[in-house]
Design an enzyme around this catalytic site. Structure first.
Site, short mmCIF file in Angstrom:
data_model
loop_
_atom_site.label_atom_id
_atom_site.label_comp_id
_atom_site.label_asym_id
_atom_site.label_seq_id
_atom_site.Cartn_x
_atom_site.Cartn_y
_atom_site.Cartn_z
N THR A 1 9.30 -8.48 1.80
CA THR A 1 9.09 -9.15 3.07
C THR A 1 10.16 -8.73 4.07
O THR A 1 11.35 -8.74 3.75
CB THR A 1 9.08 -10.70 2.93
OG1 THR A 1 9.13 -11.27 4.25
CG2 THR A 1 10.26 -11.23 2.14
N VAL A 2 9.72 -8.36 5.26
CA VAL A 2 10.69 -8.00 6.30
C VAL A 2 11.49 -9.23 6.73
O VAL A 2 12.57 -9.10 7.29
CB VAL A 2 10.00 -7.38 7.55
CG1 VAL A 2 9.25 -6.11 7.17
CG2 VAL A 2 9.09 -8.36 8.25
N ASP A 3 10.96 -10.43 6.46
CA ASP A 3 11.67 -11.66 6.81
C ASP A 3 12.97 -11.80 6.00
O ASP A 3 13.90 -12.48 6.43
CB ASP A 3 10.80 -12.89 6.53
CG ASP A 3 9.55 -12.93 7.41
OD1 ASP A 3 9.45 -12.08 8.33
OD2 ASP A 3 8.68 -13.77 7.17
N GLU B 1 12.14 -15.50 16.32
CA GLU B 1 10.96 -16.25 16.78
C GLU B 1 11.06 -17.75 16.45
O GLU B 1 10.45 -18.57 17.11
CB GLU B 1 9.68 -15.68 16.17
CG GLU B 1 9.65 -15.78 14.63
CD GLU B 1 8.37 -15.23 14.01
OE1 GLU B 1 7.47 -14.77 14.73
OE2 GLU B 1 8.30 -15.26 12.76
#
Lengths: 316, 316
Positions: free
Chosen positions: A43-45, A147
């Protein structure tokens, strides 16, 4: 699984995926069906617990840092009339990608000048002061914002935009915080501001993949198979950073139940006191992960990626 | 110019810059000062008249096409719950970059599925029908839209967003059309939609430069010097595409007064009748311009670009 004699199940993804893998593992236990269930972090998160980082993060971080570096050059030429640029990163409730943009900064005038994290309550008053100060110092400001930033009461800035970002399933769609801040700067500060919203390009820009990331992704996949064949089940593969001056990771495992649906946040001491930039600990952490370039094969001027043929398994 | 004995003036840019160069040329004539004034085209908007294309466009087109190709792969995996992706391109009143995204499409299911041009009046009813049809056919839609689209009455969709995109100098800031359409899809069609706004990354993503573009940029610069030394003044360098099966360009010149403040639009016959995609003429035009990859030098995992030292010229 029984019907098709499937004995191993590998599930690649983030928190939700690890939760799914864990449920399947528990179901296999309850059904007394011998199934090797392995979660593979991706996951890029970068928000999975117990792993130093997640495959995918290094490449997305390289893409963000490169974009900020390049857009920063362009923005600097516009300071006379277009003062503020805001770039929004994905990552939900964590600011790993926002923080990684700091890797673009090679001198004090370089972007990003300000970084805001979902981990720190966001104050519009403080933001206004920060932007004013940076604009006075260097003529303009390049701001990176996660975000998932929230105000002191925990309200998402993504939800402060008028139009409903909630779909028919009740999921909140993020990705409007940068736009909110752009309007705030125009309306409350009287400055010209633009925002960049790379959105899903952050998950997909494989032309800027990190060499370190791709090697580790392969290692994690290979080791997942090894652990499975050796009888491990109900675990997620983790990356463990080894001690020493040069960067090196090895794999290990952790129980899926410990990772499922939990988030790893950027440690507060890695963010500065004002909550508007990273400390050197963050740079030391992220720096090795974006290293090395990979030449992506191209066809007719564009990247050429593998398309998988989906073959249907026959019933046994 | 007289004070510092400047005899040649090269001005690199788009329409506004060519207007400035032309004014300086006229001023030099009026002042009877022998000055070589040469305009050098450089704009990702690709909207200068009399040149086949503008240096900068090929690289931005390559970046847009690559981003659409990659984000399209990602979006396809989300069709079940996140149907529509909108990517907005720069280019003011022209859709050159929006059209160039069509280069990413290698099969009928590949993105982009719909492209909208500032050159064609934009109808929300038609848009709704288009999106509905594409979603029915392939499960989701990837839409590219030029920032300068206008409705039948000529009103910019960028201005339909509530917050004022006009700065204190009265300039209209574009770049909100994609956001308007995202809201329209959510509110009027009940679909989940996200938008990508690459904004100034389109002008600055030099890590994806086109080899053809960089060679031509160099040729245009070198030839500008040659034309100047040979006594030309008050002209802009143009690129002329040669006849024949293989792509090749040479340079020529055109009077600055003919280019200043005018725009070259995408020819209507290069856009399909429905106004929602390009015809093959556009592809044939844009295809050669994004070819060849360039290895950008890197340092510590990020691109390394030249920084110019600004030396002050001594009075003579």
């Amino acid at each position: 699984f029984r019907k098709y004699k499937v004995r191993y199940f590998f599930y690649i993804g983030g928190n939700d995926s690890m939760d799914t893998a864990n449920r399947i593992y528990e179901a296999s236990i309850n059904a007394k069906y011998d199934l090797g269930v392995i979660g593979i972090p991706k996951t890029v998160d970068n928000d999975l617990l117990f792993t130093d980082h997640c495959p995918g993060f290094g490449s997305a971080a390289k893409y963000i840092a490169t974009s900020v570096l390049e857009a920063g050059y362009h923005a600097r030429g516009l300071y006379e009339f277009e003062r503020v640029t805001i770039l929004e990163t994905v990552g939900r409730n964590t600011g790993w990608l926002a923080g990684a943009s700091a890797l673009a900064r090679r001198s004090s005038v370089d972007p990003p000048h300000l970084i805001y994290f979902p981990e720190v309550p966001f104050s519009l008053d403080q933001f206004k002061e920060d932007v004013k100060r940076v604009c006075n110092e260097i003529g303009g400001a390049f701001i990176v914002v996660g975000e998932g930033i929230r105000d002191e009461r925990g309200e998402l800035f993504s939800l402060k935009n008028g139009s409903s970002p909630i779909d028919s399933f009740g999921h909140v769609f993020l990705g409007r915080a940068g736009d909110f801040l752009r309007r705030f700067i125009i309306q409350e500060m009287g400055l010209v501001a633009q925002n960049i919203k790379l959105d899903i390009c952050q998950q997909s820009a494989a032309h800027l993949i990190s060499g370190v990331d791709i090697k580790e992704a392969q290692m994690v996949g290979e080791d997942a198979v090894k652990y499975a064949v050796n009888g491990k089940s109900g675990v997620m593969i983790t990356l463990i950073r080894e001690e020493g001056s040069s960067y090196r990771c090895k794999t290990s495992t952790v129980e899926l139940s410990k990772v499922a649906n939990r988030e790893r946040k950027v440690p507060r001491p890695w963010i500065n006191e004002e909550g508007n930039f990273v400390r050197k600990e963050f740079i030391q952490y992220a720096y090795p992960l974006i290293q090395e370039e990979v030449k992506v094969p191209t066809r007719e001027g564009l990247p050429l990626y593998v398309k998988l043929h989906n073959y249907r398994v026959k019933e046994k």
